[in-house]
Design an enzyme around this catalytic site. Structure first.
Site, mmCIF file in Angstrom:
data_model
loop_
_atom_site.group_PDB
_atom_site.id
_atom_site.type_symbol
_atom_site.label_atom_id
_atom_site.label_comp_id
_atom_site.label_asym_id
_atom_site.label_seq_id
_atom_site.Cartn_x
_atom_site.Cartn_y
_atom_site.Cartn_z
ATOM 1 N N SER A 66 36.712 34.942 42.174
ATOM 2 C CA SER A 66 36.147 36.084 41.464
ATOM 3 C C SER A 66 35.648 35.669 40.083
ATOM 4 C CB SER A 66 37.122 37.263 41.385
ATOM 5 O OG SER A 66 36.418 38.422 40.993
ATOM 6 N N HIS A 71 36.094 38.990 25.836
ATOM 7 C CA HIS A 71 35.325 39.683 24.801
ATOM 8 C C HIS A 71 36.106 39.584 23.498
ATOM 9 C CE1 HIS A 71 32.981 41.317 28.087
ATOM 10 N NE2 HIS A 71 34.127 41.595 28.671
ATOM 11 N N CYS A 86 41.085 36.909 44.130
ATOM 12 C CA CYS A 86 41.644 37.138 45.467
ATOM 13 C C CYS A 86 42.860 36.245 45.687
ATOM 14 C CB CYS A 86 40.606 36.825 46.543
ATOM 15 S SG CYS A 86 39.171 37.886 46.473
#
Length: 149
Positions: A66, A71, A86
């Site tokens: 994934s 940020h 996953c």
């Protein structure tokens, strides 16, 4: 199944959160720290918004399972990190790495299990896996430049 760890780190040094090489390094090293396979380069952006107080560095790296995103808001001394996969991984290792890199013990974490009805198995079917690998090799062979003789 999909697992998603969300970290908010507070009281970080603003200089660290403005340090582009450091942020890039964190994203580059994170997959290895949580036993994930990195499949893309780091994508990092210097974000400018209509509110200059919300400016900062944002980026992500795609992993085989994934992604990992980050940020950083220097003005607030905060950084948010999401690890979505996953494949299960050590939350403790992920948190320890974040605390080490951003030199804070002030961490809020949330862990969510998602995609509980997903048909994706934990381990691939061996026959389908072998077929997919053969197809990948055939594609690669057909794209290879012809030998000049």
């Amino acid at each position: 199944m999909l697992v998603h760890l969300m970290l908010e780190l507070y009281n970080c040094d603003r200089e660290l959160l403005s340090n582009e090489p450091l942020i890039r390094r964190v994203l580059d090293e994170y997959p290895g720290r949580v036993d994930m396979e990195k499949v893309s380069p780091v994508h990092l952006y210097d974000i400018e918004t209509s509110n200059p107080l919300d400016a900062g560095l944002s980026g992500f790296v795609v992993i085989a399972q994934s992604h990992i995103s980050l940020h950083a808001w220097p003005e607030y001394g905060e950084v948010d990190i999401d690890i979505c996969s996953c494949k299960e991984f050590s939350q403790e290792d992920a948190i320890a790495f974040a605390k080490e890199m951003f030199q804070t013990d002030d961490v809020e974490s949330h862990f969510v299990v998602r995609a509980t009805r997903s048909l994706r198995p934990e381990e691939p079917d061996p026959v389908r896996f072998a077929e997919a690998m053969a197809a990948r090799r055939n594609r690669a062979a057909s794209l290879a430049p012809a030998e000049v003789g």
